[in-house]
Design a protein around this motif. Sequence first.
Motif, mmCIF file in Angstrom:
data_model
loop_
_atom_site.group_PDB
_atom_site.id
_atom_site.type_symbol
_atom_site.label_atom_id
_atom_site.label_comp_id
_atom_site.label_asym_id
_atom_site.label_seq_id
_atom_site.Cartn_x
_atom_site.Cartn_y
_atom_site.Cartn_z
ATOM 1 N N HIS A 71 8.757 4.148 -9.583
ATOM 2 C CA HIS A 71 7.300 4.104 -9.826
ATOM 3 C C HIS A 71 7.037 4.383 -11.312
ATOM 4 O O HIS A 71 6.540 5.444 -11.678
ATOM 5 C CB HIS A 71 6.576 5.156 -8.990
ATOM 6 C CG HIS A 71 6.520 4.888 -7.526
ATOM 7 N ND1 HIS A 71 5.414 5.120 -6.756
ATOM 8 C CD2 HIS A 71 7.436 4.389 -6.669
ATOM 9 C CE1 HIS A 71 5.654 4.799 -5.486
ATOM 10 N NE2 HIS A 71 6.889 4.364 -5.411
ATOM 11 N N HIS A 96 6.559 5.994 5.337
ATOM 12 C CA HIS A 96 5.528 5.353 4.532
ATOM 13 C C HIS A 96 5.991 3.949 4.154
ATOM 14 O O HIS A 96 7.141 3.584 4.364
ATOM 15 C CB HIS A 96 5.252 6.160 3.256
ATOM 16 C CG HIS A 96 6.372 6.090 2.248
ATOM 17 N ND1 HIS A 96 7.504 6.871 2.319
ATOM 18 C CD2 HIS A 96 6.517 5.323 1.141
ATOM 19 C CE1 HIS A 96 8.301 6.591 1.295
ATOM 20 N NE2 HIS A 96 7.731 5.647 0.563
ATOM 21 N N HIS A 104 6.460 1.248 1.035
ATOM 22 C CA HIS A 104 6.551 1.133 -0.432
ATOM 23 C C HIS A 104 6.255 -0.333 -0.773
ATOM 24 O O HIS A 104 6.869 -1.239 -0.206
ATOM 25 C CB HIS A 104 7.947 1.527 -0.913
ATOM 26 C CG HIS A 104 8.239 1.182 -2.339
ATOM 27 N ND1 HIS A 104 8.129 2.096 -3.361
ATOM 28 C CD2 HIS A 104 8.621 0.018 -2.911
ATOM 29 C CE1 HIS A 104 8.441 1.506 -4.514
ATOM 30 N NE2 HIS A 104 8.745 0.237 -4.270
ATOM 31 N N ASP A 151 3.014 3.686 -2.901
ATOM 32 C CA ASP A 151 3.327 4.039 -1.516
ATOM 33 C C ASP A 151 2.038 4.081 -0.711
ATOM 34 O O ASP A 151 1.008 4.556 -1.213
ATOM 35 C CB ASP A 151 4.034 5.392 -1.455
ATOM 36 C CG ASP A 151 5.417 5.339 -2.094
ATOM 37 O OD1 ASP A 151 5.975 4.231 -2.189
ATOM 38 O OD2 ASP A 151 5.912 6.402 -2.505
ATOM 39 N N HIS A 174 9.922 9.549 -7.343
ATOM 40 C CA HIS A 174 10.094 8.101 -7.152
ATOM 41 C C HIS A 174 10.544 7.481 -8.472
ATOM 42 O O HIS A 174 9.714 7.245 -9.354
ATOM 43 C CB HIS A 174 8.784 7.446 -6.725
ATOM 44 C CG HIS A 174 7.989 8.251 -5.756
ATOM 45 N ND1 HIS A 174 8.200 8.197 -4.403
ATOM 46 C CD2 HIS A 174 6.981 9.143 -5.940
ATOM 47 C CE1 HIS A 174 7.353 9.008 -3.802
ATOM 48 N NE2 HIS A 174 6.613 9.605 -4.707
#
Length: 253
Positions: free
Chosen positions: A125, A247, A249, A132, A122
């Motif tokens: 991040h 998922h 974010h 997430d 990611h």
Amino acid sequence: MLTVITQIGGIIYAFVELLPLRRFARYRFLKIVIFTVLYAVSTFYAVPKVAALYGRVPIHDTPNLKAHSVITKLCNRNYVDPSLNTVLKQAAIALHRKHQGIYLVYLDASFPFFNQFPLLPHLSHNDGKKIDISFIYKDQNGNLVNQKPSISGYGVFEAPTGKEHNQIITCKQQGSYWYDFTQYATLGTIYTDLAFAKKATKDLLLELLKRKDVQKIFIEPHLKDRLQLKSSKIRFQGCSAVRHDDHIHLEIQ
Ligand SMILES: [Zn+2]
């Protein structure tokens, strides 16, 4: 490799390599033991304290808020800005009130140290302000459960139906061939009979959206439509990222 996965593991490994251990019998075994002890002590005692200097805190499990995998915590991938920690705790309590026994389950957050140090894969991040979060699922009897379909928490898609807008095809046609590469990042699927819990996942998203610090949330456009969510904070992440129908974010300001 250890640095990429855990941030601190590479430095600890390098330190152990420098120790004069070769004169001992079974020195390779000794190295593994010393590394494991140092890594565990650092991860659970030293890193949380030093991370505070970088404005990050580890997310602690509560009765309502849990990491999907212990590996997230073992690898120091559970660090966030304190205000994101508050958002998660508040949303988890509210979710638990609406759906007894259901936790807010998080996946990858950020590492403890340094801005711009990405938590791969990611890229964004890298500052403690992104995390997430898993969708919520139900079993074959329609009961909500805390299990998720894949071991990693990623890669099992809630794909568009034939009637829904299909952003995945659009992105792949535009050349983003990596757009669904997370299908290879499941680490195996375990609860394959679970179904996406539409109402509970919508409730979770609404609780997150209520928090003023929340700046944006990425989910795939067909899920935003399916859940009839109107908030301008819910956006499409763009074809240069990966698909977000496995998922949520979330980013804070
Ligand atoms: Zn993310």
